[in-house]
Design a protein around this motif. Sequence first.
Motif, PDB file in Angstrom:
ATOM      1  N   GLN A 293       0.509  -1.212  -0.404  1.00 53.35           N
ATOM      2  CA  GLN A 293      -0.308  -0.412   0.263  1.00 53.35           C
ATOM      3  C   GLN A 293       0.795   0.985   0.009  1.00 53.35           C
ATOM      4  O   GLN A 293       2.258   1.322   0.201  1.00 53.35           O
ATOM      5  CB  GLN A 293      -0.880  -0.132   0.976  1.00 53.35           C
ATOM      6  N   ILE A 294       0.697   2.534  -0.379  1.00 52.85           N
ATOM      7  CA  ILE A 294       0.941   3.862  -0.393  1.00 52.85           C
ATOM      8  C   ILE A 294       0.257   4.519  -0.421  1.00 52.85           C
ATOM      9  O   ILE A 294      -1.082   4.613  -0.246  1.00 52.85           O
ATOM     10  CB  ILE A 294       1.374   4.039  -1.736  1.00 52.85           C
ATOM     11  N   ALA A 295       1.203   5.730   0.878  1.00 57.88           N
ATOM     12  CA  ALA A 295       0.136   7.075   1.194  1.00 57.88           C
ATOM     13  C   ALA A 295       0.979   7.891   1.805  1.00 57.88           C
ATOM     14  O   ALA A 295       2.364   7.946   1.160  1.00 57.88           O
ATOM     15  CB  ALA A 295       0.015   6.271   2.906  1.00 57.88           C
ATOM     16  N   VAL A 296       0.508   9.536   2.053  1.00 62.09           N
ATOM     17  CA  VAL A 296       1.538  10.554   2.359  1.00 62.09           C
ATOM     18  C   VAL A 296       2.118  10.609   1.186  1.00 62.09           C
ATOM     19  O   VAL A 296       3.108  10.669   0.653  1.00 62.09           O
ATOM     20  CB  VAL A 296       2.371  10.136   3.267  1.00 62.09           C
ATOM     21  N   PRO A 297       1.475  10.977  -0.474  1.00 59.88           N
ATOM     22  CA  PRO A 297       2.287  11.732  -1.326  1.00 59.88           C
ATOM     23  C   PRO A 297       2.247  13.104  -1.003  1.00 59.88           C
ATOM     24  O   PRO A 297       1.608  13.750  -0.895  1.00 59.88           O
ATOM     25  CB  PRO A 297       1.350  11.330  -2.947  1.00 59.88           C
ATOM     26  N   ARG A 298       4.302  13.374  -1.043  1.00 55.68           N
ATOM     27  CA  ARG A 298       4.117  14.276  -0.842  1.00 55.68           C
ATOM     28  C   ARG A 298       5.699  15.234  -1.846  1.00 55.68           C
ATOM     29  O   ARG A 298       6.425  14.350  -2.733  1.00 55.68           O
ATOM     30  CB  ARG A 298       5.146  14.145   0.232  1.00 55.68           C
ATOM     31  N   PHE A 299       5.293  16.258  -3.209  1.00 50.59           N
ATOM     32  CA  PHE A 299       6.250  16.300  -4.735  1.00 50.59           C
ATOM     33  C   PHE A 299       7.107  16.998  -3.547  1.00 50.59           C
ATOM     34  O   PHE A 299       7.081  17.364  -2.745  1.00 50.59           O
ATOM     35  CB  PHE A 299       5.629  17.978  -5.352  1.00 50.59           C
ATOM     36  N   SER A 300       8.376  16.832  -4.510  1.00 50.50           N
ATOM     37  CA  SER A 300       9.433  17.389  -3.607  1.00 50.50           C
ATOM     38  C   SER A 300       9.442  18.976  -4.224  1.00 50.50           C
ATOM     39  O   SER A 300       8.809  19.442  -4.849  1.00 50.50           O
ATOM     40  CB  SER A 300      11.211  16.752  -4.474  1.00 50.50           C
ATOM     41  N   PRO A 301      10.746  19.391  -4.370  1.00 53.89           N
ATOM     42  CA  PRO A 301      10.387  21.285  -3.599  1.00 53.89           C
ATOM     43  C   PRO A 301      10.908  22.089  -5.098  1.00 53.89           C
ATOM     44  O   PRO A 301       9.512  22.611  -5.377  1.00 53.89           O
ATOM     45  CB  PRO A 301      11.495  21.460  -2.698  1.00 53.89           C
ATOM     46  N   ASP A 302      11.270  20.323  -6.007  1.00 52.94           N
ATOM     47  CA  ASP A 302      11.398  21.281  -7.376  1.00 52.94           C
ATOM     48  C   ASP A 302       9.971  20.809  -8.182  1.00 52.94           C
ATOM     49  O   ASP A 302      10.059  20.760  -9.473  1.00 52.94           O
ATOM     50  CB  ASP A 302      12.723  21.226  -7.528  1.00 52.94           C
ATOM     51  N   GLY A 303       9.311  19.403  -8.042  1.00 53.89           N
ATOM     52  CA  GLY A 303       8.897  18.998  -8.525  1.00 53.89           C
ATOM     53  C   GLY A 303       8.834  18.103  -9.074  1.00 53.89           C
ATOM     54  O   GLY A 303       7.651  17.541 -10.019  1.00 53.89           O
ATOM     55  N   SER A 304      10.090  17.486  -9.660  1.00 55.31           N
ATOM     56  CA  SER A 304      10.543  16.595 -10.449  1.00 55.31           C
ATOM     57  C   SER A 304      10.218  14.804  -9.684  1.00 55.31           C
ATOM     58  O   SER A 304      10.207  14.226 -10.189  1.00 55.31           O
ATOM     59  CB  SER A 304      12.097  16.755 -10.681  1.00 55.31           C
ATOM     60  N   GLN A 305      10.326  15.070  -8.119  1.00 51.91           N
ATOM     61  CA  GLN A 305      10.406  13.833  -7.873  1.00 51.91           C
ATOM     62  C   GLN A 305       8.500  13.887  -6.810  1.00 51.91           C
ATOM     63  O   GLN A 305       8.281  14.681  -6.307  1.00 51.91           O
ATOM     64  CB  GLN A 305      10.937  13.268  -6.597  1.00 51.91           C
ATOM     65  N   ILE A 306       7.754  12.923  -6.211  1.00 50.03           N
ATOM     66  CA  ILE A 306       7.127  12.161  -5.598  1.00 50.03           C
ATOM     67  C   ILE A 306       7.421  11.180  -4.916  1.00 50.03           C
ATOM     68  O   ILE A 306       7.922  10.442  -4.845  1.00 50.03           O
ATOM     69  CB  ILE A 306       5.453  12.007  -6.064  1.00 50.03           C
ATOM     70  N   ALA A 307       7.485  11.223  -3.362  1.00 47.46           N
ATOM     71  CA  ALA A 307       7.929  10.450  -1.750  1.00 47.46           C
ATOM     72  C   ALA A 307       6.808  10.721  -1.326  1.00 47.46           C
ATOM     73  O   ALA A 307       5.160  10.911  -1.622  1.00 47.46           O
ATOM     74  CB  ALA A 307       9.228  11.269  -0.401  1.00 47.46           C
ATOM     75  N   PHE A 308       6.338   9.405  -0.765  1.00 53.48           N
ATOM     76  CA  PHE A 308       5.294   8.451  -0.957  1.00 53.48           C
ATOM     77  C   PHE A 308       5.628   7.270   0.549  1.00 53.48           C
ATOM     78  O   PHE A 308       6.768   6.733   0.926  1.00 53.48           O
ATOM     79  CB  PHE A 308       4.645   7.679  -1.598  1.00 53.48           C
ATOM     80  N   ILE A 309       5.403   6.984   1.485  1.00 54.84           N
ATOM     81  CA  ILE A 309       5.544   5.522   1.741  1.00 54.84           C
ATOM     82  C   ILE A 309       4.601   4.497   2.091  1.00 54.84           C
ATOM     83  O   ILE A 309       3.481   4.601   1.783  1.00 54.84           O
ATOM     84  CB  ILE A 309       4.334   6.319   3.882  1.00 54.84           C
ATOM     85  N   GLY A 310       4.983   3.962   1.940  1.00 51.86           N
ATOM     86  CA  GLY A 310       4.762   2.510   0.786  1.00 51.86           C
ATOM     87  C   GLY A 310       4.495   1.070   1.965  1.00 51.86           C
ATOM     88  O   GLY A 310       6.092   0.910   2.300  1.00 51.86           O
TER      89      GLY A 310
END
Length: 696
Positions: A293-310
């Motif tokens: 499962q995945i949760a808490v999607p967050r764009f990086s400050p420059d928008g190039s990446q998305i971090a999340f909890i899996g």
Amino acid sequence: MSARLPCLAALALLAVATTALSQSGTPAPMVPLAKHDPRLEKVTEAMHASKSPTYVALSPDGATVAWTLRRSEGTQIHLVPVADPAKDTVLKVEGREDCASEAPVWSPDGTTFAFTSTCTPKSEKAGQEQIFLWTKSTGKFKQLTHLTGNIQSLAFSPDGKSLAFLFVENATRSAGALAAMKPWSGVIGEDGIEIQRIYGINVSDGGGEFLTPSSLHVYEFDWSPNSKQLAFIGANPPGENNWWVAKLYTIPADRDDKGRIFDSSRALDSRMWSPPPVVLDPTTVSGPLHGLQIAVPRFSPDGSQIAFIGGIMSDQGSTGGDIYTIPSTGGEPKDITPNREATPAWFSWVNSDTLGVSESARGNTHLFAYDISSQKDIPQYDLSVPETLRAGGLSMRVSLSADSQSIAYIRSSFSTPPEVYAGPFGSVKQITHLNDNVKPVWGKSESVEWDNEGFHVQGWLLYPADYDPAKKYPLIVSVHGGPSAATANSWAGGGALFSAMGYFVFSPNPRGSYGQGERFTQANVKDFGYGDLRDILKGMDTLEATLPIDKNREGITGWSYGGFMTMFAVTQTNRFHAAVAGAGISDWKSYYGENSIDQWMVPFFGKTVYDDPAVYAKSSAIEYIKNVKTPTLVLVGDRDGECPAPQSFEFWHALRAEGVKTQLVVYPNEGHGFRDPAHIQDRDERMLNWFATEMP
């Protein structure tokens, strides 16, 4: 076939009860009320004497905290300068006290904040939350929306021009499986499906529309740094079932030529929706994230990446796992916290190289800054606290200033009631003093740790109130739900009621729990009730070796997964002299076809029940029912979608047939989490009476 007959009988009984309720309009008691214990009233009153902050939001400059306090008349928003906490101001919409305001969210420039409130004009539907705006310079309020439905998770766009939020239009219940399910009627799985979507409005005039299609139920989202995109986690409806197969998407946040969200005067879904691009599908990706499962999607400050909890998780909102990053256009996810011996539950980008993280670490909360490139904690930003922290709703969340140098949260423990704390990261101070004179009526607490079968296990122990080491005391084992969850160090938690009434209370976090990394959390996959039960029993051995515990007065209880563990434990050992199973699961095979959330079972069992019935039978209490000798009280809500009432009927029916003392109590109009105060009190009375009678 025979194992299903009690379930069919149960459904028939529930249908009769539902019909009676719908005809009378008021819940008829299913059974007489429990025998009243006069001590309980005093203990409950003392337990509820504390005031409870419910939400906290730190202004972008770190200077001001907006926090909310629940009252009987309705929740109020308070505004406090961090430098001078004595200057606490209560914000009242139009001076009203008869309504509730909640969930403040600051604009990026800190000049305003948005919040939800029922303080609407009499011409509007009473009790319907709407979004309001408060302006710092004028102190004035402005109602932005006039919607009908469920509103939550407000978030300003980074440019401050828009607000996005999760919205279920014309909602009849809270989204999610914990709330009471609607009575069964119509075409099941097709009629009356309520879909949670992202809705966007303009801060200037409140106009706006849905930003995601009606084909997707949305759970969480985040704005891109340029305010032109949204990342979100979504799945096909129904939402309460399909979170376990949700995907990560991105979608444009469409604006007109003046930079405004498209006007709500357009017909809903009038645009030609094209399927939003899938950034990540855990069911098809390879590696350790596959099928999880995945949760808490967050764009990086420059928008190039998305971090999340899996990770492997139970209910949506009970978050835990490793932190991953993935290019925002799609690609291979990368685990940036591999082999961590704790469970990240929330995070925020500090800059392009650093994350601020809150994690569960052996029953406590750990806040720290994390360097992505070196994959190491940054020592000067490390804060380990033996309490539970939260910023609103779920635990482990905090509120950060724009530069991430200041922090705010609500903090509590077994021994300290909840208060608001805020300040620069290295010098956080207590902001509120709501409960200075409130003391726990239960006993002292301590963390307990032990080793078993190659695992290091942790749990919490509450001593009996007025503990005397010269006396022997009964012990109640309280098993948490989940299984992907943990008992935390929080006010009035962990079986405090039993402690106040003179019991040792042991709340273990066995394998399958959060707090010691993904290997530990996944250690009970395809092994429910075996390794985790052995961890619990070994923990009991550890306690019995040093404490005056009466081995002839040991009981077990739990709700949800804890209810299953209670049912299963009494089929595996006669060590317990009394048991109370709340919202339990007695037969995983029949459960698969009865519940509203069957998607969660494949990650935990490996296959569907139709592909591998043996793995489900292996952990089913009903398969070993003839072993049970323990008197067992069974409790459940009649509209529980997570652990349906027929599972409790089946267990009760089998115990009664086998001559084991048992009682079943079904509570009308209740879901997985009880809401009616009278039912909660009755449940507590019955549990205490059962243990007192069976373990005198």
